[in-house]
Write a protein that holds these residues in place. Structure first.
Motif, PDB file in Angstrom:
ATOM      1  N   HIS A   4      48.164  45.786  37.235  1.00 29.92           N
ATOM      2  CA  HIS A   4      47.849  45.806  35.955  1.00 29.92           C
ATOM      3  C   HIS A   4      48.081  44.161  35.458  1.00 29.92           C
ATOM      4  N   ARG A   7      47.524  42.298  33.054  1.00 32.70           N
ATOM      5  CA  ARG A   7      48.008  42.114  31.578  1.00 32.70           C
ATOM      6  C   ARG A   7      49.462  42.559  31.254  1.00 32.70           C
ATOM      7  N   LEU A  53      34.832  40.286  30.063  1.00 32.62           N
ATOM      8  CA  LEU A  53      35.598  41.586  30.334  1.00 32.62           C
ATOM      9  C   LEU A  53      34.809  42.749  30.911  1.00 32.62           C
ATOM     10  N   GLU A 104      37.444  47.278  34.181  1.00 32.89           N
ATOM     11  CA  GLU A 104      38.621  47.090  34.339  1.00 32.89           C
ATOM     12  C   GLU A 104      39.633  46.605  33.343  1.00 32.89           C
ATOM     13  N   ASP A 105      39.095  45.372  32.936  1.00 31.44           N
ATOM     14  CA  ASP A 105      39.992  44.676  31.864  1.00 31.44           C
ATOM     15  C   ASP A 105      40.039  45.777  30.556  1.00 31.44           C
ATOM     16  N   ASP A 129      39.942  48.789  30.592  1.00 32.33           N
ATOM     17  CA  ASP A 129      41.184  49.760  30.671  1.00 32.33           C
ATOM     18  C   ASP A 129      42.567  49.150  30.499  1.00 32.33           C
ATOM     19  N   GLU A 130      42.708  47.834  31.216  1.00 38.68           N
ATOM     20  CA  GLU A 130      43.836  47.300  30.725  1.00 38.68           C
ATOM     21  C   GLU A 130      44.194  46.922  29.213  1.00 38.68           C
ATOM     22  N   VAL A 131      43.360  46.649  28.434  1.00 41.54           N
ATOM     23  CA  VAL A 131      43.374  46.168  27.217  1.00 41.54           C
ATOM     24  C   VAL A 131      44.031  47.637  26.556  1.00 41.54           C
ATOM     25  N   SER A 160      45.069  50.458  27.499  1.00 38.93           N
ATOM     26  CA  SER A 160      46.245  51.169  28.049  1.00 38.93           C
ATOM     27  C   SER A 160      47.607  50.524  27.571  1.00 38.93           C
ATOM     28  N   LEU A 161      47.283  49.099  27.335  1.00 41.58           N
ATOM     29  CA  LEU A 161      48.316  47.952  26.764  1.00 41.58           C
ATOM     30  C   LEU A 161      48.531  48.556  25.391  1.00 41.58           C
ATOM     31  N   ARG A 199      47.438  51.178  23.538  1.00 44.39           N
ATOM     32  CA  ARG A 199      48.037  52.499  23.421  1.00 44.39           C
ATOM     33  C   ARG A 199      49.723  52.497  23.213  1.00 44.39           C
ATOM     34  N   LEU A 238      46.733  40.336  21.877  1.00 42.44           N
ATOM     35  CA  LEU A 238      45.722  41.591  22.390  1.00 42.44           C
ATOM     36  C   LEU A 238      44.694  41.537  21.535  1.00 42.44           C
ATOM     37  N   GLN A 251      40.890  40.553  22.020  1.00 46.44           N
ATOM     38  CA  GLN A 251      40.249  41.240  22.935  1.00 46.44           C
ATOM     39  C   GLN A 251      39.742  42.589  22.525  1.00 46.44           C
TER      40      GLN A 251
END
Lengths: 236, 236
Positions: free
Chosen positions: A155, A157, B83, B86-87, B89-91, B93-94, B96, B165, B168
């Motif tokens: 991950h 980020r 983006l 996958e990006d 998802d990263e953005v 999840s972070l 959250r 963040l 994004q």
DNA sequence: AAACAGAAAATTGTTAACAGTTTACAATTG
DNA sequence: CAATTGTAAACTGTTAACAATTTTCTGTTT
């Protein structure tokens, strides 16, 4: 060996700018205590000392600012950061949160190689403890485990966020004055449990364990946190 | 009026460097789609265009890189970020994860003034919805609510992380193509519940609600995410 | 044509000088 | 002697030129 296979083995050498070097030098100096909290960092003096111009120094200071190792005031003056108890709370609450996410993703994505590397770090820490180990070594092995954990989460980020928090965690680890043998044992025990849970892909278990691990760490640190980084006269 | 009273009224003007201005200009240009994903950003061209030298441009690009709006390659070439799913998802999840922490701290620390401001943002979004509202306005009001939430947490490092963040998240919000009226209503409803929970200092309830809120947002976004930011030929 | 090598152009990395601001200090005043 | 003002020194912000690297182009070879 054809060029395709070569490309998979030979990655291009990582290009380092002078700014990278300067940042590393300054980071080391701060983390080792050569540069003390509150001390002012002057661009001209640093550039002369390190034999580069002010450009790269500026870039490095900006990066260290992001990492929380220095503070750049509104008027542009830069000083080595001083961590208050409030800062400690911020760092650890954020860390706890990030570690939970890392665990979640690591449980899903860690490869057998990742897990083997995690295990290797635990083993080397256990071995190091047996023969006796300095405060600094202990902190570095501890951090190394968490580095691999974040790597395993795949991950990017999250890893970036950890990187910006990492140095501050290191400072805090070093400034606690009661990292007893008992505590170090607890760390190894905790890490081993986490590896096992990840291996079993047991997310709930892993989350419980990391939560405990963080709670223990924060508890110890907040109780024993010497005001080294708030008292200007203290030399650590 | 004595000097003490004056000091309370007159805060020092926030000093803005050229780098700040450049970063803002470029950020706006990227977020508004004037600069398209994949497009290369040349320091010389930008500095000429904006009437400043390359120094401030460099600083601005470095900042936007941190915010994930541009990507600086290993050879120093800078392009507007693209983006991927996958990006996304990263953005999310972070996000959250950070929102949960913000909620925890806001429940403990939000002042009556904070809560009033949160309520005001909810009200203005509800009002805006009644009279009809653009995609952009909707996203901005949504973000505004979360900005105030992070402010209310009184957690500087958490706020800093959110700031990196935020852009994004904004891009992703704008690029979803089915922000229906239903969804906007759900946002207002969700925000109102969160405000109520914070007002009642009900942490568990607030956490449940933010979790739902994030799940709904991610679900919608991941389903409808048009590949605007991955398809080079698409003009949004 | 495709692959390659070498030269030219474009672009970033770095430096040093200049400009503007902030801080430190000394002189001055009440 | 404390507070205040003016001034010099120190320091950061910005610029423009130079150096090093990367990319593009072009001609050559197979």
């Amino acid at each position: 060996m054809d060029t395709l296979a070569l490309a998979q083995v030979l990655s291009p050498p990582i290009k380092r700018s002078l700014g990278d070097d300067v940042a590393e030098s300054l980071r080391d100096a701060i983390l080792s205590g050569q540069l003390k909290p509150g001390e002012q960092l002057r661009e001209a003096a640093l550039s002369e000392m390190l034999g580069v111009s002010r450009g790269p120094v500026r870039e490095a200071l900006s990066r260290l600012d992001r990492e929380g190792l220095v503070v750049i005031s509104r008027t542009g003056r830069t000083t080595v950061a001083r961590l208050s108890l409030e800062d400690l709370d911020e760092v650890y609450s954020l860390r706890r949160t990030l570690e939970r996410l890392a665990i979640e993703y690591a449980c899903m994505r860690a490869t057998p190689e990742d897990i083997a590397e995690l295990q290797a770090v635990v083993n080397s820490m256990a071995a190091a403890l047996k023969r006796g180990i300095s405060e600094k070594e202990g902190a570095e092995l501890d951090l190394r485990f968490h580095d691999v954990l974040y790597q395993s989460s795949r991950h990017q980020r999250l890893l970036d966020f950890w990187t910006t928090l990492r140095s501050q965690v290191y400072i805090i680890m070093l400034s606690r004055n009661v990292a007893s043998a008992d505590f170090k044992d607890a760390v190894v025990y905790g890490h081993q449990g986490i590896v096992d849970a990840i291996k079993a892909r047991d997310k709930d278990q892993a989350l419980d364990l990391i939560e405990q691990h963080m709670a223990v760490a924060y508890d110890l640190v907040s109780k024993s946190y010497v005001q080294a980084y708030t008292d200007p006269d203290r030399t650590i």
